[in-house]
Scaffold this motif. Structure first.
Motif, PDB file in Angstrom:
ATOM      1  N   ASN A   1      81.694  76.563  56.203  1.00  0.00           N
ATOM      2  CA  ASN A   1      80.398  76.135  56.885  1.00  0.00           C
ATOM      3  C   ASN A   1      79.779  77.335  57.732  1.00  0.00           C
ATOM      4  O   ASN A   1      78.734  77.053  58.171  1.00  0.00           O
TER       5      ASN A   1
ATOM      6  N   TYR B   1      86.465  75.250  49.089  1.00  0.00           N
ATOM      7  CA  TYR B   1      86.667  74.804  50.521  1.00  0.00           C
ATOM      8  C   TYR B   1      85.119  74.586  50.929  1.00  0.00           C
ATOM      9  O   TYR B   1      84.179  74.841  50.598  1.00  0.00           O
ATOM     10  N   ASP B   2      85.272  73.842  52.413  1.00  0.00           N
ATOM     11  CA  ASP B   2      83.922  73.988  53.176  1.00  0.00           C
ATOM     12  C   ASP B   2      83.554  75.404  53.807  1.00  0.00           C
ATOM     13  O   ASP B   2      84.395  75.465  54.737  1.00  0.00           O
TER      14      ASP B   2
ATOM     15  N   ARG C   1      90.292  72.831  51.389  1.00  0.00           N
ATOM     16  CA  ARG C   1      90.423  71.581  50.676  1.00  0.00           C
ATOM     17  C   ARG C   1      91.292  72.154  49.375  1.00  0.00           C
ATOM     18  O   ARG C   1      91.142  73.172  48.744  1.00  0.00           O
TER      19      ARG C   1
ATOM     20  N   THR D   1      84.421  81.886  67.239  1.00  0.00           N
ATOM     21  CA  THR D   1      83.827  80.409  67.007  1.00  0.00           C
ATOM     22  C   THR D   1      83.991  79.716  67.962  1.00  0.00           C
ATOM     23  O   THR D   1      83.685  78.321  67.907  1.00  0.00           O
TER      24      THR D   1
ATOM     25  N   GLY E   1      85.697  77.183  58.324  1.00  0.00           N
ATOM     26  CA  GLY E   1      85.255  76.017  57.794  1.00  0.00           C
ATOM     27  C   GLY E   1      86.430  75.036  57.540  1.00  0.00           C
ATOM     28  O   GLY E   1      86.979  74.863  58.669  1.00  0.00           O
ATOM     29  N   HIS E   2      86.969  74.596  56.351  1.00  0.00           N
ATOM     30  CA  HIS E   2      87.791  73.702  56.314  1.00  0.00           C
ATOM     31  C   HIS E   2      88.575  73.984  54.846  1.00  0.00           C
ATOM     32  O   HIS E   2      87.614  73.860  53.752  1.00  0.00           O
TER      33      HIS E   2
ATOM     34  N   GLU F   1      80.493  73.229  66.730  1.00  0.00           N
ATOM     35  CA  GLU F   1      80.532  71.810  66.654  1.00  0.00           C
ATOM     36  C   GLU F   1      81.259  71.408  65.389  1.00  0.00           C
ATOM     37  O   GLU F   1      81.706  70.309  65.220  1.00  0.00           O
ATOM     38  N   TYR F   2      80.972  72.330  64.346  1.00  0.00           N
ATOM     39  CA  TYR F   2      81.529  72.067  62.865  1.00  0.00           C
ATOM     40  C   TYR F   2      82.994  72.712  62.687  1.00  0.00           C
ATOM     41  O   TYR F   2      83.167  73.530  63.464  1.00  0.00           O
ATOM     42  N   ASP F   3      83.686  72.294  61.575  1.00  0.00           N
ATOM     43  CA  ASP F   3      84.960  72.792  61.214  1.00  0.00           C
ATOM     44  C   ASP F   3      84.694  74.350  61.257  1.00  0.00           C
ATOM     45  O   ASP F   3      84.021  74.621  60.624  1.00  0.00           O
ATOM     46  N   HIS F   4      85.706  74.895  61.872  1.00  0.00           N
ATOM     47  CA  HIS F   4      85.572  76.545  61.950  1.00  0.00           C
ATOM     48  C   HIS F   4      86.903  76.958  61.672  1.00  0.00           C
ATOM     49  O   HIS F   4      87.203  78.205  62.376  1.00  0.00           O
ATOM     50  N   GLU F   5      87.883  76.620  61.091  1.00  0.00           N
ATOM     51  CA  GLU F   5      89.202  77.213  60.667  1.00  0.00           C
ATOM     52  C   GLU F   5      88.845  78.537  59.821  1.00  0.00           C
ATOM     53  O   GLU F   5      88.021  78.296  58.694  1.00  0.00           O
TER      54      GLU F   5
END
Length: 348
Positions: free
Chosen positions: A311, A308-309, A304, A276, A301-302, A280-284
């Motif tokens: 991504n 989840y996001d 929630r 990862t 992603g992220h 540039e985007y959330d990448h957990e």
């Protein structure tokens, strides 16, 4: 890794032939402490995802209700569920004696010993303490196996008991810690076939020095043998000689509380970081991709509350594009049908 080891590991983990209830009970015992799906809401029973030929969450919900699974704070102070037959084993592994109790810890303990079981609200009313003062005290007393949180269902309102009252037959001194480590390491070896001490430390969250000592004794006693900078059961070393590896063709999206993830966590965190880098985007990492018996990527992603996001999906397989649909379906399966936004950086 050797194809024979990977195949036998997947068999022992019940990823190839799903476990019936008897085999599941044995698998659960060997991979304790069990945990629920990572970031998946309060009160969910533990699960061994993808391994059972029945709904194991409901099966474990029933086991909780009947107190065939009991809750405690084990590896690294994390919550988990074990079978009651193994309480003494896990006391030996994880008990953190209360050497220098605080005033609040003593007040809470004395109250529960005198008037328990009590829930947090009742403790608050009796002591005048704040919930944010009571909760860490309860957790510390729980780690010392002085009190027990009786969560037999998914409700919030749980009673805290004196541990000795709930488990009067338990002998906290039955095992010395080294012997307890030796017992669980043999179970660990059976279910993973091959392991190294870093994997055992990653899963059990015990000091490397103690794990190394336990492994050395097991080798000296003839239970373990050395193999490619790691170890396996002596019986498995012999079994693998004539073992025919099974054809593996599957993709599972494994959550971050899963036994097989936890045993490889130190490796997988580095893999995710590498895959990862520069995004540039959330990448957990949300789930990790177990492909044909080995980890090869993650959905990122992220987290929630709610969907989840998702991504991206990152993967290090050279033929990742050829398995794109299969990988996406595996991710959707554990995300309530939600599809990721990207695959290998390309928008879908």
């Amino acid at each position: 890794m050797d194809a024979k080891i990977i195949s036998l590991r997947m068999e022992r983990q019940c990823f190839i032939h799903k476990a019936d209830k008897d085999e599941y009970i044995n698998l659960y015992r060997d991979t304790q402490p069990g945990q629920n799906v990572y970031w998946n809401g309060f009160g969910q029973p533990p699960t061994l995802s993808f391994r059972a030929d029945f709904d194991d969450i409901e099966f474990n919900r029933d086991r909780q209700l009947k107190r065939k699974l009991i809750k405690g704070r084990f590896s690294g102070g994390n919550l988990g569920w074990i079978v009651p037959e193994d309480i003494e084993l896990f006391v030996a592994l994880y008990c953190k004696p209360l050497v220098k109790p605080t005033e609040i810890q003593l007040r809470v303990l004395e109250l529960i010993e005198r008037e328990g079981p009590l829930n947090i609200q009742q403790i608050k009313e009796e002591t005048g303490l704040l919930v944010k003062e009571i909760t860490p005290a309860l957790h510390r007393l729980q780690e010392a196996f002085l009190i027990y949180e009786d969560q037999y269902d998914g409700e919030w309102d749980r009673g805290w008991y004196k541990f000795a009252e709930m488990f009067p037959e338990v002998d906290p001194d039955k095992y010395i810690r080294l012997d307890a480590i030796k017992i669980v390491l043999q179970r660990f070896a059976y279910r993973l076939v091959w392991f190294d001490t870093a994997m055992a430390k990653s899963f059990y969250k015990l000091p490397a020095k103690e794990i190394n000592l336990a492994v050395d004794e097991l080798v000296a006693e003839g239970f373990l043998v050395e193999s490619n900078s790691g170890y396996m059961l002596k019986s498995d070393g012999e079994l693998l000689t004539n073992y025919e590896p099974k054809a593996l063709d599957f993709v599972y999206a494994v959550h971050r509380n899963d036994f097989i993830y936890k045993a490889h966590e130190h490796i997988l965190k580095e893999m995710a970081k590498r895959l990862t880098e520069g995004l540039e985007y959330d990448h957990e990492p949300l789930q990790y991709l177990l492909i044909d018996g080995e980890f090869h990527g993650a959905s990122v992603g992220h987290f929630r509350n709610g969907p989840y996001d998702l991504n991206d999906i990152v993967c290090d397989l050279p033929d990742a594009e050829n398995r794109k649909d299969e990988i996406i379906e595996a991710i959707k399966y554990v995300n309530y049908g939600k599809a990721p936004s990207r695959f290998m950086g390309k928008e879908l």
